[in-house]
Design an enzyme around this catalytic site. Sequence first.
Site, PDB file in Angstrom:
ATOM      1  N   GLU A 225     -16.288  -0.180  -1.643  1.00  0.00           N
ATOM      2  CA  GLU A 225     -15.445  -0.852  -0.310  1.00  0.00           C
ATOM      3  C   GLU A 225     -16.044  -0.476   1.067  1.00  0.00           C
ATOM      4  OE1 GLU A 225     -11.788   1.438  -1.338  1.00  0.00           O
ATOM      5  OE2 GLU A 225     -11.042  -0.171  -2.153  1.00  0.00           O
TER       6      GLU A 225
ATOM      7  N   ASP B  50      -6.576  -0.067 -10.490  1.00  0.00           N
ATOM      8  CA  ASP B  50      -6.657   1.235  -8.919  1.00  0.00           C
ATOM      9  C   ASP B  50      -4.829   1.875  -9.067  1.00  0.00           C
ATOM     10  OD1 ASP B  50      -7.010   2.469  -6.493  1.00  0.00           O
ATOM     11  OD2 ASP B  50      -7.349   0.947  -5.490  1.00  0.00           O
TER      12      ASP B  50
ATOM     13  N   GLU C 240       0.324   5.992  -3.466  1.00  0.00           N
ATOM     14  CA  GLU C 240       0.714   4.319  -3.106  1.00  0.00           C
ATOM     15  C   GLU C 240       1.254   3.215  -3.393  1.00  0.00           C
ATOM     16  OE1 GLU C 240      -3.888   3.716  -2.749  1.00  0.00           O
ATOM     17  OE2 GLU C 240      -3.666   2.523  -2.068  1.00  0.00           O
TER      18      GLU C 240
HETATM   19  C1  GCU Z   1      -7.683   2.234  -3.222  1.00  0.00           C
HETATM   20  C2  GCU Z   1      -7.247   2.640  -1.994  1.00  0.00           C
HETATM   21  C3  GCU Z   1      -8.167   2.995  -0.849  1.00  0.00           C
HETATM   22  C4  GCU Z   1      -8.926   4.103  -1.020  1.00  0.00           C
HETATM   23  C5  GCU Z   1      -9.312   3.623  -2.144  1.00  0.00           C
HETATM   24  C6  GCU Z   1     -10.834   4.221  -3.076  1.00  0.00           C
HETATM   25  O1  GCU Z   1      -8.490   1.123  -2.764  1.00  0.00           O
HETATM   26  O2  GCU Z   1      -6.036   1.651  -1.751  1.00  0.00           O
HETATM   27  O3  GCU Z   1      -7.470   4.156   0.704  1.00  0.00           O
HETATM   28  O4  GCU Z   1     -10.030   4.971  -0.287  1.00  0.00           O
HETATM   29  O5  GCU Z   1      -8.507   3.521  -3.187  1.00  0.00           O
HETATM   30  O6  GCU Z   1      -9.809   5.280  -4.001  1.00  0.00           O
HETATM   31  O7  GCU Z   1     -11.474   5.422  -3.058  1.00  0.00           O
END
Ligand code: GCU
Length: 694
Positions: free
Chosen positions: A301, A380, A408
């Site tokens: 990400e 996730d 979440e």
């Molecule tokens: C999910 C979440 C993110 C987080 C990511 C992670 O995608 O939405 O906010 O950073 O998980 O586990 O790194």
Amino acid sequence: AWLSYRSGSSTRGGVAKHAPSWIQHIIVNEKHEVLSTAVAELIQGLENIYGVKPTVNQAQSAQTNSDAAPGIWLGTWSGSSSVAGQFSESERTSVQGEGYAIRFNEELGQLAIGSESAQGVLYGTFHVLRELTLTPESSIDAEPLESRLRYIAEQPRNSLRMINQWDNVDGSIERGYAGDSIFYEKGEFTRDLGRIRDYARLLASTGINAISINNVNVHQRESLFLTEHFLGDVARVASEFRAYGIQLFLSVNYASPIEIGGLNTADPLDEQVREWWNVHTAKVYAAIPDFGGYLVKADSENRPGPFTYNRDHADGANMLAEALRPFDGVVIWRCFVYNCKQDWRDRSTDRARAAYDHFTPLDGRFADNVILQIKNGPMDFQVREAVSPLFGAMEQTNQVIEFQITQEYTGQQRHLCYLVPQWKDVLDFDTYAKGEGSEIKNIVDGSMFNRPYSGFAAVSNIGSDACWTGHPLAQANLYGYGRLAWNPELSAEEIAEEWIRLTFGHDEEVIHTISAMLLSSLDIYENYTAPLGVGWMVNPNHHYGPNVDGYEYSKWGTYHFADCEGIGVDRTVRSGTGYTSQYHQQNTDKYESLEQCPDELILFFHHVPYTHVLHSGKTVIQHIYDTHFEGATQATELANQWRSLEGKIDASIYDKVAALQEEQAEHSKEWRDMINTYFYRKSGIDDEQGRTIY
Ligand code: GCU
């Protein structure tokens, strides 16, 4: 929370619960910070429960106290011969490290709490306090306290029992639903450490022994935690946790050598980069000698990582492992690595495959002080998804499982969702890695492949909110996580009842009602949200509330592929992405076959027409309608169940939960109608029962 000791206490009414004579003295013959914590916890707990402040004999040497003195004796095997003497040698060797043994000696009126370590004594102390609170005084049928304490021996199943904070130094919390950070404010560490200490108490009382205190997405300012600028603050927080036997970790930015070190590369094979980590790691240990190590989110990400330099994750993790090794530190390396810039038109890339594809080729290459942290599922933290096939696929690599306590995707602590049953399902999942009986719990505890490091990690759900967790009943998830990490064999029912009794007392109606609410809540949430394992269907970014196509035409790889004929992701080898082949044969066969695939995961593994008939006998479309109508009705029932407790619960907690349950009931209708309407319009198929679909 569960340490208010309200249930055992009748002191509020002015009359203390009858205090047995042995609770009036505490005797400890060793000096150790964690033993002092245990003593302080005992005093506070006993005072609350019995209204009696015990005296403390904290002598330096065993001679000072007569072995025959009645009271609660605390000590380690090596430090206290009087405590050790209460147990046979085999009893002592049966509990190691953080394990403990408890014995009530009726003749002498002594309760001994002993362990190899001071930490074990602390866990034993919390166990005793739990028993004292859980034993209702009035109940004639209840086993008397002394006989419950006659002999207890406990050993934690998992060596690492960790909490991950996703707190940012600006005071916000990524995916936090319970107020602001208790650690940071406006770019600085908080000055008031009292709340952090209380948090340490809560965590240690459930058996947690490690915490990372900053978000896995490490921004520029948090990268400075490794430098003089913040190390003093980090050390102060570490000492709050140390008193409770909890080791402190930091999330680190993989590109720190560039971002704060002035280098122009973070290449793990570059000598200067390696030296940079060695030097900074040594500084961290100079400030915090018992520092745990680093938690790393790399190449994920948009976070930096070794891929930039054409290196793999073993290269990246091993570089940090080398810096930490001289201090016995560990690298916890997350496996949440996938392409987050996918093209929704491309059906061959499957996000679910990513972690396995990236990491299994590296089995055997990670240093012995590297631990991979693997999310429970391949996507996730959805309310329902398959379990990660990485468990059982890397025999030569240390692995811990990652859960998400913060809700979440499961209602954000505005909806009730007790997650322990979900975690139990994952832990009990048979991977067949070594034939039948290869459950995930036996892989993550290190026993199956004889791994030195093992355990649990989870994203915390707490914040500055007065009740810690936004929804007061969401505390059960934090409590349950700790208890399960200690002993994965505990049932969701046992944990729920224990938590309710500790938190709300022994009124049978209260226990019965809250327990029923908790235990039904996950199914209810699943009923009115994304169906049959397909996941998502939430509003982008914040992830609260329904939006069926919210992520459908995006880059994140989280698609449901619904059209006018059908829905679901074909992950079969035969005609789909081949993800099913990542499991061991028995599971591959089960998921590959439409006939054998369990209903609840059908859309995770298969793309099927709306008219496909499930094992339940219903078509997919009718299942969607039925579960959504039912889920919304059940959410209203939850609100009614809670309302029946008015007058039996502290008014402020009662009001807070009542308001949240109202909101959930209303919001579940929004979910029901959005989902039903979407699929009715897409499929054109009527509800058999002719209910209102817009
Ligand atoms: C999910 C979440 C993110 C987080 C990511 C992670 O995608 O939405 O906010 O950073 O998980 O586990 O790194």
